[in-house]
Design a protein around this motif. Structure first.
Motif, mmCIF file in Angstrom:
data_model
loop_
_atom_site.group_PDB
_atom_site.id
_atom_site.type_symbol
_atom_site.label_atom_id
_atom_site.label_comp_id
_atom_site.label_asym_id
_atom_site.label_seq_id
_atom_site.Cartn_x
_atom_site.Cartn_y
_atom_site.Cartn_z
ATOM 1 N N ILE A 107 0.849 -1.193 0.000
ATOM 2 C CA ILE A 107 0.000 0.000 0.000
ATOM 3 C C ILE A 107 0.883 1.242 0.000
ATOM 4 O O ILE A 107 1.870 1.302 0.736
ATOM 5 C CB ILE A 107 -0.935 0.032 1.219
ATOM 6 N N LEU A 108 0.545 2.199 -0.831
ATOM 7 C CA LEU A 108 1.220 3.489 -0.856
ATOM 8 C C LEU A 108 0.312 4.503 -0.175
ATOM 9 O O LEU A 108 -0.795 4.778 -0.640
ATOM 10 C CB LEU A 108 1.505 3.937 -2.291
ATOM 11 N N TYR A 109 0.787 5.035 0.957
ATOM 12 C CA TYR A 109 0.036 6.050 1.693
ATOM 13 C C TYR A 109 0.538 7.427 1.274
ATOM 14 O O TYR A 109 1.753 7.654 1.172
ATOM 15 C CB TYR A 109 0.205 5.852 3.191
ATOM 16 N N VAL A 110 -0.396 8.337 1.072
ATOM 17 C CA VAL A 110 -0.071 9.648 0.520
ATOM 18 C C VAL A 110 -0.601 10.732 1.455
ATOM 19 O O VAL A 110 -1.802 10.764 1.762
ATOM 20 C CB VAL A 110 -0.697 9.824 -0.879
ATOM 21 N N GLY A 111 0.290 11.612 1.920
ATOM 22 C CA GLY A 111 -0.125 12.779 2.666
ATOM 23 C C GLY A 111 -0.470 13.906 1.710
ATOM 24 O O GLY A 111 0.278 14.182 0.769
ATOM 25 N N LEU A 112 -1.612 14.574 1.957
ATOM 26 C CA LEU A 112 -2.126 15.579 1.028
ATOM 27 C C LEU A 112 -2.417 16.894 1.737
ATOM 28 O O LEU A 112 -2.650 16.925 2.947
ATOM 29 C CB LEU A 112 -3.438 15.085 0.394
ATOM 30 N N SER A 113 -2.440 17.959 0.966
ATOM 31 C CA SER A 113 -3.014 19.226 1.403
ATOM 32 C C SER A 113 -4.421 19.316 0.840
ATOM 33 O O SER A 113 -4.640 19.100 -0.372
ATOM 34 C CB SER A 113 -2.177 20.407 0.908
ATOM 35 N N ARG A 114 -5.389 19.619 1.692
ATOM 36 C CA ARG A 114 -6.777 19.638 1.268
ATOM 37 C C ARG A 114 -7.095 20.856 0.418
ATOM 38 O O ARG A 114 -6.480 21.910 0.548
ATOM 39 C CB ARG A 114 -7.711 19.601 2.483
ATOM 40 N N ASP A 115 -8.073 20.703 -0.451
ATOM 41 C CA ASP A 115 -8.622 21.803 -1.228
ATOM 42 C C ASP A 115 -9.605 22.552 -0.331
ATOM 43 O O ASP A 115 -10.648 22.002 0.054
ATOM 44 C CB ASP A 115 -9.318 21.262 -2.469
ATOM 45 N N GLU A 116 -9.305 23.774 0.027
ATOM 46 C CA GLU A 116 -10.128 24.520 0.975
ATOM 47 C C GLU A 116 -11.530 24.789 0.459
ATOM 48 O O GLU A 116 -12.442 25.072 1.240
ATOM 49 C CB GLU A 116 -9.434 25.840 1.326
ATOM 50 N N THR A 117 -11.734 24.689 -0.848
ATOM 51 C CA THR A 117 -13.066 24.950 -1.407
ATOM 52 C C THR A 117 -13.970 23.724 -1.356
ATOM 53 O O THR A 117 -15.170 23.830 -1.626
ATOM 54 C CB THR A 117 -12.947 25.414 -2.867
ATOM 55 N N ASP A 118 -13.414 22.573 -1.000
ATOM 56 C CA ASP A 118 -14.182 21.321 -0.969
ATOM 57 C C ASP A 118 -14.192 20.782 0.455
ATOM 58 O O ASP A 118 -13.164 20.330 0.964
ATOM 59 C CB ASP A 118 -13.552 20.302 -1.917
ATOM 60 N N PRO A 119 -15.327 20.796 1.159
ATOM 61 C CA PRO A 119 -15.363 20.350 2.558
ATOM 62 C C PRO A 119 -15.011 18.878 2.743
ATOM 63 O O PRO A 119 -14.615 18.457 3.822
ATOM 64 C CB PRO A 119 -16.813 20.626 2.985
ATOM 65 N N GLU A 120 -15.142 18.062 1.683
ATOM 66 C CA GLU A 120 -14.805 16.646 1.782
ATOM 67 C C GLU A 120 -13.465 16.324 1.124
ATOM 68 O O GLU A 120 -13.150 15.152 0.895
ATOM 69 C CB GLU A 120 -15.908 15.802 1.145
ATOM 70 N N SER A 121 -12.675 17.333 0.851
ATOM 71 C CA SER A 121 -11.355 17.106 0.261
ATOM 72 C C SER A 121 -10.485 16.292 1.209
ATOM 73 O O SER A 121 -10.432 16.565 2.404
ATOM 74 C CB SER A 121 -10.689 18.452 -0.036
ATOM 75 N N PRO A 122 -9.774 15.266 0.726
ATOM 76 C CA PRO A 122 -9.007 14.377 1.604
ATOM 77 C C PRO A 122 -7.653 14.961 1.986
ATOM 78 O O PRO A 122 -7.112 15.838 1.311
ATOM 79 C CB PRO A 122 -8.823 13.127 0.744
ATOM 80 N N ASN A 123 -7.111 14.458 3.094
ATOM 81 C CA ASN A 123 -5.717 14.744 3.440
ATOM 82 C C ASN A 123 -4.867 13.475 3.526
ATOM 83 O O ASN A 123 -3.655 13.568 3.683
ATOM 84 C CB ASN A 123 -5.606 15.542 4.744
ATOM 85 N N ILE A 124 -5.505 12.304 3.417
ATOM 86 C CA ILE A 124 -4.785 11.036 3.357
ATOM 87 C C ILE A 124 -5.403 10.179 2.260
ATOM 88 O O ILE A 124 -6.629 10.079 2.144
ATOM 89 C CB ILE A 124 -4.852 10.253 4.687
ATOM 90 N N LEU A 125 -4.533 9.537 1.494
ATOM 91 C CA LEU A 125 -4.942 8.680 0.395
ATOM 92 C C LEU A 125 -4.157 7.371 0.487
ATOM 93 O O LEU A 125 -2.962 7.385 0.795
ATOM 94 C CB LEU A 125 -4.650 9.387 -0.935
ATOM 95 N N ALA A 126 -4.826 6.224 0.246
ATOM 96 C CA ALA A 126 -4.159 4.927 0.235
ATOM 97 C C ALA A 126 -4.362 4.285 -1.129
ATOM 98 O O ALA A 126 -5.501 4.123 -1.588
ATOM 99 C CB ALA A 126 -4.708 4.031 1.335
ATOM 100 N N LEU A 127 -3.255 3.916 -1.790
ATOM 101 C CA LEU A 127 -3.295 3.331 -3.130
ATOM 102 C C LEU A 127 -2.657 1.944 -3.126
ATOM 103 O O LEU A 127 -1.720 1.682 -2.368
ATOM 104 C CB LEU A 127 -2.532 4.211 -4.130
ATOM 105 N N ASP A 128 -3.149 1.072 -4.002
ATOM 106 C CA ASP A 128 -2.510 -0.218 -4.229
ATOM 107 C C ASP A 128 -1.201 0.013 -4.983
ATOM 108 O O ASP A 128 -1.193 0.665 -6.030
ATOM 109 C CB ASP A 128 -3.457 -1.106 -5.042
ATOM 110 N N THR A 129 -0.099 -0.515 -4.456
ATOM 111 C CA THR A 129 1.194 -0.252 -5.095
ATOM 112 C C THR A 129 1.333 -0.917 -6.460
ATOM 113 O O THR A 129 2.131 -0.479 -7.286
ATOM 114 C CB THR A 129 2.357 -0.720 -4.204
ATOM 115 N N GLU A 130 0.563 -1.974 -6.712
ATOM 116 C CA GLU A 130 0.700 -2.693 -7.975
ATOM 117 C C GLU A 130 0.040 -1.981 -9.147
ATOM 118 O O GLU A 130 0.567 -1.994 -10.259
ATOM 119 C CB GLU A 130 0.116 -4.108 -7.834
ATOM 120 N N ASP A 131 -1.112 -1.364 -8.908
ATOM 121 C CA ASP A 131 -1.848 -0.792 -10.030
ATOM 122 C C ASP A 131 -2.325 0.643 -9.815
ATOM 123 O O ASP A 131 -2.913 1.247 -10.708
ATOM 124 C CB ASP A 131 -3.045 -1.675 -10.397
ATOM 125 N N GLY A 132 -2.106 1.192 -8.607
ATOM 126 C CA GLY A 132 -2.521 2.565 -8.359
ATOM 127 C C GLY A 132 -3.988 2.733 -8.035
ATOM 128 O O GLY A 132 -4.470 3.857 -7.912
#
Length: 393
Positions: free
Chosen positions: A245-270
């Motif tokens: 698993i590839l964990y990604v730290g993000l900066s949220r989009d202030e205009t979107d109340p549900e904008s994420p700050n953490i994302l988890a991706l499958d390392t094999e296919d994204g």
């Protein structure tokens, strides 16, 4: 090159013990109950240790990255332009190389007897360099067009140096550690101009991020395996690869109340595993992954936090808020404990509960991730010191 977004790919994942669950790519309100807060708890040891538990070396130049520790030596690269090796046992200087310095701090990595450094040198040239770990003598060095940024990653005979792309499109150099020759370079397709934000390595893959895009590259050839891009966050801050698993730290989009700050991706296919606005914090500046937990250094409204998130369902379990707006830089996890600096302290937290096990006092603000060995902890501080503490937890 495919661009996988959370709206395009939804993945059914069986990461939890027992019945496999479906973790949607949309934000899940089931994870929004209040986390356990640990900011005011007294450490189990009820003590704050001083430097007497180990040693302190300095002051030298400002420290803006972690030390490297191996084979009985601690390597530091402060911004006074001198690369140094310090004896782990005594805290005394073993060697220094003042020609190895850059105008800015040195993000360095140790691997197989060599120290790898990238930076801008006093002649205004950018270089990727390696030095002999025992003596500090120059091993290999090459000129490059773009300024190296971040700490290089070394794996399987290759040193990977991320760079900004102001002078040329290149954002990553792969250099043979034996010969110093470039194996390949990578230029992100249609990415903006600026510094490469994050890099990680796992099982023959190199993951690199710039702007809103993440690429998975074949570590041997540099060929793109997959890429991911979305518009529901403003920037990528950090990457951590663990257990496919590839964990990604993000900066949220202030205009979107549900904008994420953490994302988890499958390392094999994204493909997206989960994507969450943990604690609704503005950004996740650094992420450290273990089997069961992801530890994120968060920022929101002038405060810094260390947050523990369950990896299988993105549930936020506990959160530590640093007092007086103190910065919480990178964390390190080992043996069920997570270590993080906050202001002029370094604390060991129980990874599962957030309970403080021990706190050590430093001379100044901790910066960079603590380096944790079997019996010691090493922490750089911005005022030019490196500290060794005995763990004794």
């Amino acid at each position: 090159m495919s661009k996988n977004t959370r709206r395009t790919f939804l993945k059914t994942v069986g990461l939890a013990v027992g019945t496999a669950g479906v973790v949607g790519a949309t934000t899940a309100t089931k994870n929004r109950d209040e986390p356990h807060a640990v900011q005011n708890e007294v450490a189990d040891t009820d003590s704050v240790e001083t430097h007497a538990t180990g040693w302190t070396f300095g002051p030298v130049g400002r420290m803006s990255s972690s030390p490297a520790v191996s084979d009985g030596l601690v390597y530091i690269g402060p911004d006074d332009g001198t690369l140094r090796a310090i004896d782990c046992s005594t805290g005394t200087l073993t060697w220094e190389n003042d020609s190895a310095g850059t105008k800015d701090h040195l993000g360095l990595t140790y691997s197989d007897g060599s120290v790898y450094v990238g930076g801008e040198y006093d002649d205004d040239e950018f270089r990727l360099s390696s030095y002999m770990g025992e003596t500090g003598e120059l091993d290999n060095q090459k000129l490059v067009q773009n300024e190296p940024v971040q700490t290089p990653v070394v794996a399987d005979g290759t040193a990977y140096y991320p760079t900004e792309n102001q002078a040329s499109p290149t954002i990553l150099y792969a250099v043979d550690t034996e010969t110093g020759e470039t194996k390949w370079t990578f230029s992100g397709e249609d990415c903006g101009t600026g510094a490469t934000k994050a890099i990680a390595e796992k099982d023959g893959h190199i993951f690199i991020a710039q702007d809103r895009t993440i690429w998975s590259l074949d570590a041997e050839t540099g060929d793109v395996q997959w890429s991911y891009e979305d518009t529901n966050y403003s920037a990528i801050s950090d990457l951590s690869a663990h257990n496919d698993i590839l964990y990604v730290g993000l900066s949220r989009d202030e205009t979107d109340p549900e904008s994420p700050n953490i994302l988890a991706l499958d390392t094999e296919d994204g493909d997206t595993l989960w994507c969450e606005p943990i604690g609704y914090h503005e950004n996740a500046q650094h992420v450290t992954a273990t089997d069961d937990h992801l530890f994120a250094s968060m920022y929101s409204d002038g405060s810094f936090y260390l947050t523990a998130i369950r990896t299988h369902d993105a549930h936020e379990e506990w959160e530590f808020r640093a007092e007086d707006g103190n910065f919480v830089p990178e964390s390190t996890a080992k043996d069920g404990v997570v270590y993080a600096g906050h202001g002029s302290q370094v604390t060991a937290f129980d990874g599962a509960t957030g309970t403080k096990r021990k706190t050590w006092q430093t001379t100044g603000d901790a910066y960079g991730a603590p380096v944790v060995t079997d019996n010691a902890l090493y922490q750089n501080t911005r005022d030019g010191y490196v500290h060794k503490f005995d763990r004794d937890e």
